[in-house]
Design a protein around this motif. Sequence first.
Motif, mmCIF file in Angstrom:
data_model
loop_
_atom_site.group_PDB
_atom_site.id
_atom_site.type_symbol
_atom_site.label_atom_id
_atom_site.label_comp_id
_atom_site.label_asym_id
_atom_site.label_seq_id
_atom_site.Cartn_x
_atom_site.Cartn_y
_atom_site.Cartn_z
ATOM 1 N N GLY A 233 0.814 -1.201 0.000
ATOM 2 C CA GLY A 233 0.000 0.000 0.000
ATOM 3 C C GLY A 233 0.852 1.256 0.000
ATOM 4 O O GLY A 233 2.088 1.208 -0.085
ATOM 5 N N ASN A 257 -4.926 1.372 -0.535
ATOM 6 C CA ASN A 257 -4.578 0.029 -1.028
ATOM 7 C C ASN A 257 -3.670 -0.737 -0.076
ATOM 8 O O ASN A 257 -2.712 -1.394 -0.501
ATOM 9 C CB ASN A 257 -3.927 0.115 -2.414
ATOM 10 N N LEU A 258 -3.965 -0.655 1.219
ATOM 11 C CA LEU A 258 -3.167 -1.398 2.186
ATOM 12 C C LEU A 258 -3.359 -2.893 1.997
ATOM 13 O O LEU A 258 -4.405 -3.350 1.516
ATOM 14 C CB LEU A 258 -3.555 -1.014 3.620
ATOM 15 N N LYS A 259 -2.357 -3.660 2.387
ATOM 16 C CA LYS A 259 -2.441 -5.117 2.282
ATOM 17 C C LYS A 259 -3.403 -5.657 3.331
ATOM 18 O O LYS A 259 -3.359 -5.256 4.498
ATOM 19 C CB LYS A 259 -1.058 -5.730 2.487
ATOM 20 N N ALA A 260 -4.302 -6.559 2.905
ATOM 21 C CA ALA A 260 -5.258 -7.171 3.837
ATOM 22 C C ALA A 260 -4.540 -8.161 4.736
ATOM 23 O O ALA A 260 -3.774 -9.003 4.262
ATOM 24 C CB ALA A 260 -6.373 -7.861 3.065
ATOM 25 N N LYS A 266 -9.858 -7.487 5.045
ATOM 26 C CA LYS A 266 -9.587 -6.112 5.460
ATOM 27 C C LYS A 266 -8.413 -6.090 6.430
ATOM 28 O O LYS A 266 -7.769 -7.095 6.686
ATOM 29 C CB LYS A 266 -10.826 -5.497 6.122
ATOM 30 N N SER A 267 -8.143 -4.908 6.978
ATOM 31 C CA SER A 267 -7.170 -4.729 8.052
ATOM 32 C C SER A 267 -7.738 -3.734 9.049
ATOM 33 O O SER A 267 -8.732 -3.052 8.767
ATOM 34 C CB SER A 267 -5.833 -4.216 7.501
ATOM 35 N N LEU A 294 -9.004 -0.692 4.188
ATOM 36 C CA LEU A 294 -7.698 -0.703 3.520
ATOM 37 C C LEU A 294 -7.328 0.693 3.027
ATOM 38 O O LEU A 294 -6.280 0.885 2.421
ATOM 39 C CB LEU A 294 -7.715 -1.681 2.338
ATOM 40 N N ASN A 295 -8.219 1.664 3.302
ATOM 41 C CA ASN A 295 -7.997 3.043 2.853
ATOM 42 C C ASN A 295 -8.326 4.021 3.980
ATOM 43 O O ASN A 295 -9.240 4.853 3.849
ATOM 44 C CB ASN A 295 -8.854 3.338 1.615
ATOM 45 N N ASP A 322 -1.292 -3.523 11.605
ATOM 46 C CA ASP A 322 -2.645 -4.089 11.667
ATOM 47 C C ASP A 322 -2.908 -4.526 13.102
ATOM 48 O O ASP A 322 -2.211 -5.384 13.637
ATOM 49 C CB ASP A 322 -2.782 -5.283 10.720
ATOM 50 N N ILE A 332 2.127 -3.988 8.410
ATOM 51 C CA ILE A 332 1.628 -3.950 7.038
ATOM 52 C C ILE A 332 2.733 -3.437 6.113
ATOM 53 O O ILE A 332 3.017 -4.001 5.064
ATOM 54 C CB ILE A 332 0.371 -3.069 6.931
#
Length: 371
Positions: A233, A257-260, A266-267, A294-295, A322, A332
């Motif tokens: 992300g 666009n963070l990594k789930a 989600k995170s 994620l945003n 996270d 993350i």
Amino acid sequence: MFEGLKNNTISKLGVSRFLSQSLAQLETAGTPNKTPSGTSSNLAGTSIPEGKSAGATSPAPQNKALQNVKNEHPSTATEGAEGNRSISLVDMYIDNSEPSENVGQIHFSLEYDFQNTTLILRIIQGKELPAKDLSGTSDPYVRVTLLPDKKHRLETKIKRRTLNPRWNETFYFEGFPIQKLQSRVLHLHVFDYDRFSRDDSIGEVFLPLCQVDFSEKPSFWKALKPPAKDKCGELLTSLCYHPSNSILTLTLLKARNLKAKDINGKSDPYVKVWLQFGDKRIEKRKTAIFKCTLNPVFNDTFSFNVPWEKIRECSLDVMVMDFDNIGRNELIGRILLAGKNGSGASETKHWQDMITKPRQTIVQWHRLKPE
């Protein structure tokens, strides 16, 4: 008259009591015996840890449970919370695309012992792995996890100086009813062992077990895929420095666009910031936690007192984390904002722009790094 009325009332009470007892007996006959806590009294006496590796051969499975799961669609093989988890895990990890680069293949097989509720994984071999060492070879091994559980990890032995390793190792995951198993994702991650530094990632495979037909004993050749290193992300930050009062200001605006990291795709992100002088951590700050996104939009500002003569020696270690209620909070991605030895060219330039343009707010997007 009163005597008759009294007898009639007693008679009605007796009939009512008889009917209540009869109904209770009928309900009891239609349900299994239960303990006072409401759980079935026919419980196993002990629980076996998941992911246990053993060398002994399990008894031959009796596939009675196949009648219940053989004809079910993978997405409906589990029920309730487990079923929801299975679907979300498939959405997260199913990937039919071709690898972006050739990093070799891995050969493994699966078997399910229905009688002992045990998954049997055999890691057989790898081939055409890339060379990670200066000698033109690698020292590969495989790390095994059943997602979403990341705490219990198993590993094969290291095979020295080879690009076509033969492991031939068997692992037993005990205490997994078939419905529970089908909510898991098998993760095989091949590493190159390095004695003096961090082991290098070679490639990985994700296999949702709800897609596996356990009425057979399937064997797989799977192309390894390079790990998604650059998909952590991005983070939008601003820097400002006031020489007159020696205040360094960092504003964390938002991320995208963070990594789930969670099984729901989600995170629960938050940001942790350390002010550092060289390798010494001086002061820590944290944002609030933002659930299931994620945003996130942080809009959080932190100020640090840094003298002008120290501004080129300090740095800000910015970590997007996270949050986890049960286990350990996971990284993350991170960036290191610094005038020298930042985590990338954009991070170093951002810091230098802040110094050359005092009292001005400099805003910039940064790509998060996995380590």
